[in-house]
Structure formats: structure tokens, C-alpha cells
Scaffold this motif. Structure first.
Motif, short mmCIF file in Angstrom:
data_model
loop_
_atom_site.label_atom_id
_atom_site.label_comp_id
_atom_site.label_asym_id
_atom_site.label_seq_id
_atom_site.Cartn_x
_atom_site.Cartn_y
_atom_site.Cartn_z
N GLY A 156 0.99 -1.25 -0.04
CA GLY A 156 -0.03 -0.06 -0.20
C GLY A 156 0.73 1.67 0.30
N THR A 157 0.43 1.77 -0.91
CA THR A 157 1.22 3.69 -1.20
C THR A 157 0.06 4.85 -0.96
N GLU A 158 0.75 5.85 -1.10
CA GLU A 158 0.08 6.31 0.02
C GLU A 158 -1.18 7.26 -1.30
N GLU A 159 -0.22 6.84 -2.49
CA GLU A 159 -1.79 7.20 -4.20
C GLU A 159 -2.83 5.97 -4.08
N ASP A 160 -2.62 5.00 -3.31
CA ASP A 160 -3.51 4.42 -3.03
C ASP A 160 -4.93 4.83 -2.19
N ILE A 161 -4.67 5.68 -1.90
CA ILE A 161 -5.94 6.37 -1.39
C ILE A 161 -6.81 8.29 -1.62
N GLN A 162 -7.53 6.98 -1.58
CA GLN A 162 -8.73 7.98 -3.37
C GLN A 162 -9.63 8.57 -1.43
N PHE A 163 -10.19 9.83 -2.64
CA PHE A 163 -11.30 10.20 -1.97
C PHE A 163 -12.47 8.74 -2.00
N TYR A 164 -13.73 8.91 -0.60
CA TYR A 164 -14.09 7.60 -0.31
C TYR A 164 -15.69 8.46 -1.03
N ARG A 165 -15.93 9.16 0.35
CA ARG A 165 -17.45 9.90 0.22
C ARG A 165 -16.91 11.32 1.03
N LEU A 166 -18.25 11.51 1.01
CA LEU A 166 -18.47 12.85 1.91
C LEU A 166 -20.12 12.49 3.44
N LEU A 167 -18.87 12.97 4.30
CA LEU A 167 -20.04 12.96 5.98
C LEU A 167 -20.33 14.15 6.10
N HIS A 168 -21.79 13.95 6.02
CA HIS A 168 -22.61 15.19 6.39
C HIS A 168 -22.60 15.58 8.29
N ARG A 169 -22.84 16.74 8.59
CA ARG A 169 -22.25 16.75 10.25
C ARG A 169 -23.29 17.91 10.68
N ALA A 203 -25.14 17.90 12.99
CA ALA A 203 -25.74 19.40 14.00
C ALA A 203 -25.28 20.53 13.83
N THR A 204 -23.39 20.38 13.24
CA THR A 204 -22.56 21.73 13.18
C THR A 204 -22.70 22.31 11.73
N GLY A 205 -23.25 21.56 10.99
CA GLY A 205 -23.38 22.15 9.58
C GLY A 205 -22.21 21.99 8.29
N GLY A 206 -21.32 20.81 8.89
CA GLY A 206 -20.35 20.74 8.27
C GLY A 206 -20.48 20.04 7.47
N MET A 207 -19.31 19.79 6.65
CA MET A 207 -19.16 18.24 5.63
C MET A 207 -17.60 17.86 6.28
N LEU A 208 -17.28 16.37 6.16
CA LEU A 208 -16.03 16.07 6.00
C LEU A 208 -15.91 14.96 4.26
N GLN A 209 -14.61 15.17 4.22
CA GLN A 209 -14.00 14.33 3.19
C GLN A 209 -13.80 12.98 3.40
N LEU A 210 -14.40 12.00 3.27
CA LEU A 210 -13.91 10.34 3.95
C LEU A 210 -12.98 10.10 2.69
N PHE A 211 -11.55 9.45 2.79
CA PHE A 211 -10.56 8.58 1.68
C PHE A 211 -9.92 7.61 2.51
N TYR A 212 -10.01 6.43 1.67
CA TYR A 212 -10.31 5.10 1.68
C TYR A 212 -9.34 4.41 0.66
N PRO A 213 -8.62 3.70 0.24
CA PRO A 213 -7.69 2.66 -0.61
C PRO A 213 -9.07 1.76 -1.52
N TRP A 214 -8.98 1.74 -2.54
CA TRP A 214 -10.13 1.24 -2.95
C TRP A 214 -9.63 0.22 -3.45
N ILE A 215 -8.39 -0.10 -3.61
CA ILE A 215 -8.12 -1.29 -4.51
C ILE A 215 -7.31 -1.93 -3.35
N THR A 216 -7.59 -2.89 -2.43
CA THR A 216 -6.62 -3.36 -1.51
C THR A 216 -6.24 -4.73 -1.44
N PRO A 217 -5.47 -5.25 -1.07
CA PRO A 217 -4.69 -6.87 -0.74
C PRO A 217 -5.24 -6.81 0.17
N TYR A 218 -6.64 -7.02 1.14
CA TYR A 218 -7.19 -7.70 1.87
C TYR A 218 -8.76 -7.68 1.37
#
Length: 716
Positions: free
Chosen positions: A686-699, A701-716
Motif C-alpha cells: 500500500g502507498t499514499e497514492e492508493d488512498i483516494q476520495f471515498y465519500r462525503l460525511l455530513h455533520r 448538528a454543526t452544519g459542516g462536511m468532512l471528506q473521507l478517503f480510503y484505498p479503493w483497491i487493497t490486497p485485504y
């Protein structure tokens, strides 16, 4: 009346001259262009009437001497009633054989009964007599004469009946040379008269139009004259007003340069010249410049203030700047009058105070000194010391010397007694007004003058106060029993110290970019607070903010307003609001002692970041196997700081029940990004290049948003 006489306006058969005269009169009102049909009827009637008039005249003309007696048939023929025969619509009567033989039948009776015209004998036909049947046909056309009659009669009836015809030459000769009317001339005269009438009507219309035009011109001229007069009047008024303004300003300048007394100023301000011109904008602006440029005395300012009636407020918006310039003189005069009124009222209490002072002196240890001084004064009065002049003073200076001595003694006495008397006067002044008493107590304790916002119109501001020099800082205060500072009784209650801490923290927050200091007080009035103030911090890099806050709190503890009463408030250092509240770093109250900024920084560096990030992962439900939909919760442990994709991040490990790392979390310090990788990701390929944008997380209560990143293709 039969036709054609009725058409000509004649009562019956008439001679030729009357026919022509009637025809000429009718031509004046009947023109061929205006009424062609009427003219045609008139002209036909005229031709027939003329012919009948000529025939009647020939019948009555005496026969020449050489002319033989006409035959019997001719005489009988001439005895017919031609007028009755030629009536409109009648037909010739038919005669019986007996009537034909009888030469004396009644033609009038036959014609009245509507009979046909009689048959003439052959001898009459040969003689060339008229065919009356043909004569009485439609339109009463002229009869055709036989050749013998044409020869016997020297005129042509066909020519006579033509439109606009003239009498033949032979007929004029038979009439003894009588000349016929010139119908063209008559028609021309009628046309000329109608043209004249049209000209007169046109002239009348032109005169009417000219009169209307002249009337409009007169009205327009009148309006112009009125406008010009009004304009000249306004100009004269403006000129007069400007001259008066110049005169007033010049007079004021002269009064100022001559240092005139108050009476002269008041007399001038009450003069008709000033009163009539004081509403002029030029004068108002001139007075504003004069007042702002000259150092007028309070008396002159007050006189000008009263001359404009400013004691009831400015009556017009343009007077407000001048009102503000002169308001201080009015306030000073009111204050002076109030003091004079108070002194008059306090004459009796002052007298009682002097008696009280005398009693104090009697009870004083210096009583013997005061007694000796009093005896010395009495002795001097008996010896006439006041009448003696000092040796080194002239005769005229003696009274002045004694006056100065008396005044010096009064000043010394007042210097000892005035503070107590003034304090007593102030207490008596505010005794009846609890708000004034609270302002007095606050001023004594905090060293600042205060004012009450109570107006009497609304109970909302009953207990609201503010510093006298502030229009944005408000607090609550109210009377509370008797004032006894030695026993800790201030005589009032207030949240002024707490509001002072709040105002200082709000200023500190604005300078540091911190929000939400008064977030828990959002439903309270601006002068209310629950005493809990929030200082929100990011989960990394806020050590300088904590240190600066400690310095601020230490400075506040040294302020004068901090000393009368320690603020009863609480300062909370926490994170920004999350779904389940705030992550608290520490709480501090002024009653707990000095704020330890160093200890708070240590706690912040060791625990705050991990607590905040763990709370964030739990609220977003990332502390589990969110990829495969698992419900197993991981234990989140602190992994310290790390760098990922060029960003400084806080790392946390998600441990399963066996203590194995199932997930690694990286929360960006800058906020907004969360990186998740499965356990052992870095041990494989695994490398940093394998970690890509996964989905948005809506908050939510506070009205903000977070960006979740996760490896799309992994050997696990």
C-alpha cells in the motif's frame, strides 16, 4: 291656392311684373347649387306663370282698328278659364254633344269636378286652339301650338319654357317694347348675396376665433404676469432675507468684538429683526460657523439656545447641528439651577449641620483651643480691633483688609466642613431615587460614572445601567438593603464584574478569531449572562492562545473594577460544538485562584487532540468496519502526530477485541479530511497514492462536511 302661383308665393293669377318680382324674391333663397330640385320647381313654376300672365294680358289687350272681329269660335275659345284649367293635377273635362253645341257651358264647374277637357270642334282645331289635355299632363308642360297659331302668335312657347330662357323678340314687341328680367343677373345677385352671407359667416367665425385666441393670449399673459410677479416677489423676499442675514451676522460679530454683556445679547436675540429671520437657512448656517469658530461664553450660548426655543427640542431637522452645539450651555444652566434649588432647599439642613458641627467641636479634644479662640474674638470685638487699621495700611485699605481676613476664615472653615456637608447633601439628593443611589454606589466602588436606562415607558429597562461614556455596554443592577461596606454590604447587586469579564473575552476572541464566547447566552438579553464563557480551541496548535488567555486573566485581576467583588463566572476551554456537545479541555473560575496557563498547555498537548478526534470518529460511526458493514466497535488509541499526503494529521489506531490494529485513522489538522486505511496496509504494497476520495460525511448538528478517503483497491 293653385300651382304655379303657390310655388312663387302668390295668392292667385297675377300679371307678369308681379310674377317676375315674386320669382326674383324666391331666387334669393333658392340657389341651383344649394337646392337644385327646388330651383327646378321654382323655375318651371315661373315659366308657366309667365306664360299664363302673357296670355291673360293678350286677352285683355284691345284689338287694332283694322283687325276684324274674330270668328265666333275664337270668341268662345277665349272665354275659357285658363287659370282653373291649369291647376296642378287637374284634367280637361270631356264635353257632351249638347255642351259642344252650347257656347255658354261652365268650364270652371267642369274643372272643379275633375272632368276631362272638352273636345274642341273641328273649327276650333283648325283655328289653332290649345290642346289643353296635353297642357295639363305631368309637369304642366307647355302646349304645342299649331302652325296657324305659331303664325298668328308671334312668340315661341317652347323657347319660352326652356331653363333660363328669355322672352322672344316678337313677344317683347307685342308687349309694347317691355324688357324682360335679366335672370343671369338675378342669379348672380343671389349668388353674390349668398357669397356675402358666407363671407359674413366666415368673418364672424374669424372674429370668434380671433376673440378666443386673444382670450387665450390674455390668459397666458396673465399667467406669465402672475408668475413673473411671484418670481420677483420671491426674489425680493430672498434679497430682503439675505440682507437681514448679513445685518444679523454683522451685528453678532460687533457684539462679540465689543464683549457685550448678557443683557445686550438677549435684547438683540429678542428683537423683531432676529425673530423674523431666525428660520432662514443662510442665518442658521452662518450661526453654526460663528459658534464653531468663536469661543462664546455660556451665557451667550444659552441666550441663543433660548432664542430658538431649543428648550423644547429642535423644531426642524436642519436646526439639529446648531442645537447640538448649544446643548452643553443649556445642560450647564439646568445643572446650575438645580444646584441653586438644592441649596435653597438644604438651607435648613445646613443650619442643622452647623449646629451639629458646633456639637462636634464641643466634644472634640480641641475644645479648649476653640474656646480660647472664641474668647479672643470676643475680646477683640470689645476692644474695637475691627475699627483699628493696621499701621502699614492706608486709611482706604482697612475695610478691604478685614474683608479678606473674614473670607480667609470662611475658606478655612469650609475646607474642614465641606467634604462632610457635600457627602451629606449627595446622600440626601439620592435618598428618594433608588436608581440614582445605585449609580452613586457604583461610582464610589468602581470609579466610573454610570447612568440608568430607565425611561418609565417600558419595564424592560427598569434595572439596566451603562457606563456614562458607553453606548454599547449594558449590565444589570438594583438596590439591595442598606450600604455597609465594613460588613460586606454594598447596598446593591449587579452583574457588572461578570459583564466586564465577558466584554474583555469577546475582544480577545475577536483578535484571535475565536467564535462562540457567549454561545450559551443566545436567548438572553444583551445585559444578561449566565456566567459561563466558552473559549473554543482547535485540537492542534492552540498553545499560544492558551498562554495569551492566561496573561489576559492575570491583567484583569489587577484592574480596579475587579477589586470590589470577584466576578462569579466560569471560563471553559473546549472544542467547537459537535453533535453531542463540546469536548472540554478545562474549566476555570476566578474564585479558584490564578489561571495556570502552563498546566493547561500540557493537558492540551497530551489529551485534547486524541479526545477530540476519537469523539469525531465515534459521531461519524467510523470506529468500526464501515467498509463491510460490520457492527464491531474498535478501541481508539492515540498514535501521536503523523504526516500523510503532505498534511499534518493526528493518528489514531482502531484495535479489535484481541488488541490487533484493524484500522488506522488520520485526521487532518487543517480540518475537513479523514484518511482511513486498514491495519497492515503499510506493511504490504500500500502507498499514499492508493488512498483516494471515498465519500462525503455530513455533520447535521454543526452544519459542516468532512471528506473521507480510503484505498479503493487493497490486497485485504
Amino acid at each position: 291656392m293653385s300651382w304655379p302661383w303657390s310655388q312663387l308665393g302668390l295668392s292667385g293669377p297675377s300679371d307678369l311684373s308681379e310674377v317676375r318680382r315674386a320669382y326674383a324674391e324666391k331666387l334669393k333663397t333658392t340657389h341651383p347649387e344649394d337646392d337644385p330640385e327646388g330651383f327646378q320647381r321654382l323655375h318651371s313654376a315661373y315659366q308657366l306663370a309667365s306664360r299664363m300672365a302673357r296670355q291673360n294680358r293678350r286677352k285683355t289687350r284691345p284689338a287694332p282698328a283694322e283687325q276684324k272681329e274674330p270668328p265666333k269660335v275664337e270668341r268662345e275659345k277665349k272665354e275659357f278659364d285658363y287659370d282653373q284649367l291649369l291647376q296642378e293635377g287637374s284634367e280637361s273635362p270631356r264635353l257632351s254633344r249638347e255642351q259642344e253645341k252650347d257656347e255658354d257651358f261652365d268650364f270652371d264647374q267642369l274643372l272643379r269636378e275633375g272632368s276631362e277637357s272638352p273636345r274642341l270642334s273641328r273649327e276650333q282645331e283648325k283655328e289653332g286652339d290649345f290642346d289643353f289635355d296635353q297642357l295639363l299632363r305631368e309637369g304642366s308642360e307647355p302646349p304645342r301650338l299649331s302652325r296657324e297659331q305659331e303664325k298668328e302668335e308671334d312668340f315661341d312657347f317652347d323657347q319660352l319654357l326652356q331653363e333660363k330662357g328669355e322672352c322672344p323678340h316678337s313677344l317683347r314687341e307685342e308687349e309694347g317694347g317691355e324688357q324682360d328680367f335679366d335672370f343671369e343677373r338675378l342669379i348672380a345677385e343671389g349668388e353674390a348675396e349668398r357669397a356675402e352671407a358666407r363671407r359674413r359667416r366666415g368673418e364672424a367665425r374669424r372674429r370668434s376665433q380671433e376673440q378666443k385666441r386673444q382670450e387665450r393670449l390674455r390668459q397666458e399673459q396673465a399667467r406669465r404676469n402672475a408668475y413673473e410677479q411671484e418670481r420677483r416677489s420671491r426674489f425680493d423676499q430672498e434679497q430682503f432675507r439675505w440682507q437681514n442675514t448679513e445685518t444679523i451676522l454683522h451685528t453678532i460679530e460687533m457684539l462679540y468684538n465689543a464683549q457685550a454683556d448678557r443683557e445686550a445679547w438677549e435684547k438683540f436675540f429678542q428683537s423683531p429683526l432676529f425673530q423674523q429671520t431666525k428660520g432662514s437657512l443662510d442665518l442658521i448656517f452662518g450661526l453654526e460657523d460663528f459658534v464653531s469658530a468663536k469661543s462664546l461664553s455660556q451665557e451667550v450660548r444659552l441666550a441663543l439656545f433660548l432664542a430658538y426655543g431649543f428648550d423644547k427640542g429642535p423644531s426642524r431637522p436642519e436646526l439639529r447641528p446648531l442645537y447640538q452645539m448649544l446643548l452643553s450651555a443649556w445642560q450647564a444652566a439646568r445643572s446650575k439651577k438645580k444646584k441653586e434649588w438644592l441649596l435653597n432647599i438644604l438651607a435648613v439642613p445646613i443650619t442643622l449641620g452647623l449646629i451639629y458641627v458646633a456639637a462636634v467641636i464641643l466634644m472634640s479634644p480641641l475644645l479648649i483651643v476653640f474656646i480660647l479662640l472664641g474668647l479672643l474674638a470676643i475680646h477683640g470685638l470689645n476692644k474695637g480691633w475691627l475699627r483699628r487699621r493696621p499701621k502699614n495700611l492706608a486709611q482706604g485699605q482697612r475695610s478691604s483688609f478685614y474683608v479678606l481676613c473674614f473670607l480667609a476664615g470662611c475658606v478655612i472653615a469650609v475646607a474642614f466642613l465641606l467634604p462632610g456637608l457635600w457627602e451629606s447633601a449627595r446622600e440626601l439628593t439620592v435618598a428618594g431615587d433608588p436608581r440614582a443611589r445605585v449609580c452613586l454606589y457604583l461610582e464610589e466602588d468602581y470609579g466610573v460614572k454610570f447612568r440608568s436606562l430607565y425611561t418609565g415607558n417600558s419595564p424592560r429597562f427598569d434595572n439596566v445601567f451603562a457606563p456614562e461614556d458607553s453606548h454599547t455596554q449594558f449590565f444589570l443592577a438594583g438596590p439591595d438593603g442598606e450600604r455597609d461596606k465594613k460588613n460586606g454590604k454594598l447596598g446593591y447587586t449587579t452583574n457588572y464584574p461578570e459583564m466586564m469579564v465577558l466584554w474583555q473575552l469577546e475582544k480577545f476572541a475577536r483578535d484571535r478569531g475565536i467564535t462562540g464566547v457567549k454561545e450559551l447566552d443566545q436567548e438572553l438579553e444583551p445585559w444578561e449572562t449566565n456566567g459561563i464563557f466558552l473559549v473554543t480551541l482547535p485540537f492542534y496548535g492552540a498553545e499560544d492562545t492558551i498562554t495569551a488567555l492566561g496573561e489576559l486573566l492575570e491583567e484583569l485581576a489587577q484592574e480596579d473594577w475587579y477589586q470590589p467583588r470577584t466576578p462569579a463566572c466560569e471560563i471553559v476551554l473546549c472544542s467547537r460544538r459537535m453533535e453531542e456537545g463540546w469536548v472540554i479541555l478545562t474549566r476555570w473560575k476566578p474564585a479558584d485562584g490564578p489561571f495556570n496557563a502552563e498546566a493547561v498547555c500540557t493537558l492540551y498537548e497530551t489529551d485534547f487532540a486524541h479526545a477530540y478526534c476519537a469523539q469525531l470518529l465515534q459521531e461519524e460511526e467510523l470506529d468500526r468496519d464501515f467498509i463491510h458493514g460490520g457492527e464491531e466497535h474498535y478501541t481508539l488509541t492515540d498514535g501521536g502526530m503523523a504526516e500523510l499526503k503532505g498534511q499534518e494529521c493526528r493518528r489514531l489506531y482502531g484495535l479489535d477485541a484481541g488488541g490487533q490494529v484493524r484500522m488506522e485513522y488520520y485526521i487532518s489538522v487543517e480540518g475537513g479530511n479523514i484518511y482511513c486505511v486498514p491495519g497492515g496496509f503499510w506493511d504490504g504494497v500500500g502507498t499514499e497514492e492508493d488512498i483516494q476520495f471515498y465519500r462525503l460525511l455530513h455533520r447535521d448538528a454543526t452544519g459542516g462536511m468532512l471528506q473521507l478517503f480510503y484505498p479503493w483497491i487493497t490486497p485485504y
